[in-house]
Each structure stands twice: as C-alpha cells, then as structure tokens.
Design a protein around this motif. Structure first.
Motif, PDB file in Angstrom:
ATOM      1  N   HIS A 142       0.851  -1.197   0.000  1.00 52.75           N
ATOM      2  CA  HIS A 142       0.000   0.000   0.000  1.00 52.75           C
ATOM      3  C   HIS A 142       0.891   1.253   0.000  1.00 52.75           C
ATOM      4  O   HIS A 142       0.659   2.196  -0.762  1.00 52.75           O
ATOM      5  N   ARG A 179      -6.343  -3.719  -6.681  1.00 57.45           N
ATOM      6  CA  ARG A 179      -6.936  -4.022  -5.367  1.00 57.45           C
ATOM      7  C   ARG A 179      -6.435  -3.028  -4.313  1.00 57.45           C
ATOM      8  O   ARG A 179      -7.212  -2.505  -3.515  1.00 57.45           O
ATOM      9  N   LEU A 180      -5.137  -2.748  -4.320  1.00 58.12           N
ATOM     10  CA  LEU A 180      -4.566  -1.820  -3.344  1.00 58.12           C
ATOM     11  C   LEU A 180      -5.123  -0.413  -3.530  1.00 58.12           C
ATOM     12  O   LEU A 180      -5.457   0.266  -2.550  1.00 58.12           O
ATOM     13  N   THR A 188      -8.018   0.352  -4.820  1.00 59.69           N
ATOM     14  CA  THR A 188      -9.410   0.292  -4.367  1.00 59.69           C
ATOM     15  C   THR A 188      -9.489   0.371  -2.844  1.00 59.69           C
ATOM     16  O   THR A 188     -10.337   1.072  -2.285  1.00 59.69           O
ATOM     17  N   GLU A 189      -8.598  -0.339  -2.159  1.00 60.27           N
ATOM     18  CA  GLU A 189      -8.568  -0.294  -0.689  1.00 60.27           C
ATOM     19  C   GLU A 189      -8.169   1.090  -0.193  1.00 60.27           C
ATOM     20  O   GLU A 189      -8.736   1.592   0.791  1.00 60.27           O
ATOM     21  N   ALA A 193     -11.182   3.301  -0.552  1.00 60.13           N
ATOM     22  CA  ALA A 193     -12.180   3.002   0.481  1.00 60.13           C
ATOM     23  C   ALA A 193     -11.785   3.621   1.818  1.00 60.13           C
ATOM     24  O   ALA A 193     -12.643   3.994   2.612  1.00 60.13           O
TER      25      ALA A 193
END
Length: 110
Positions: free
Chosen positions: A14, A45-46, A48-49, A52
């Motif tokens: 991240h 994915r990272l 998106t996280e 969020a």
C-alpha cells in the motif's frame, strides 16, 4: 552476512503504491505494478482499498486516470496512527505529492 530466504521490506505494498502515485499521479497501474513488483490486479486491489480508506481518489482525465492523495489522512495501524499520509510520503519520498487534497478537519482538539 547470509542471504535471506525471502526478501522482506519495512513498508507494505500500500505504501509503495502511494509513493509511486505521489511521484507520478498519472501513472498507469501497469507501470506502478512493475515498480512495486506485483501484478496489475494487485495494484488495482490496493488502489481500491486506499480509495475506500479515503487516502486516495481516482479522477478520470480523458482516457486515463489521475490520482489525488489525501495527505491529511491518518495511517491506520495503532502504532503509527499519529502519522499522516503526507508525513509518511515526506519521510520516504522527500516531498509531498502535488496536487494534494485536504481532508475536512475532524476533532480539532485531538
């Protein structure tokens, strides 16, 4: 000194994604994946996280995305929650990304 069986790092992927996007907010995820040594799917994915968690915002710029980092966001682990994302990026990369987005003030007395 002996070689380690597997490489390790002080930072998470991240953090590496944030460092890459701070250096180049218009970077393609494919290029970030290559720099971080993970797959493009992992970078997606990272990102998106991070979105969020309100640390990163994806902004459509024509056919490309651009990324804006919320430098005022606090890191999430209890041991480093006294740091902001901006402080981390300054410590690691030597400067803040530009442009930055300021988060709304929360609990001024904290």
């Amino acid at each position: 000194m002996t070689e380690s069986a597997s490489p390790w790092s002080f930072f998470s992927n991240h953090a590496y994604v944030l460092v890459c996007l701070a250096a180049n907010p218009r970077a393609r995820l494919r290029d970030v994946a290559e720099d971080v040594c993970v797959t493009e799917r992992t970078v997606l994915r990272l990102v998106t996280e991070l979105e969020a968690a309100d640390i990163l915002k994806r902004v459509k710029a024509g056919r490309r995305n651009s990324y804006v980092i919320n430098t005022q966001a606090r890191l999430q682990h209890p041991l480093d929650s006294h740091w902001t994302v901006g402080e981390l990026l300054t410590a690691v990369a030597g400067k803040l990304p530009s442009p930055t987005r300021t988060a709304p003030a929360v609990g001024k007395g904290e």
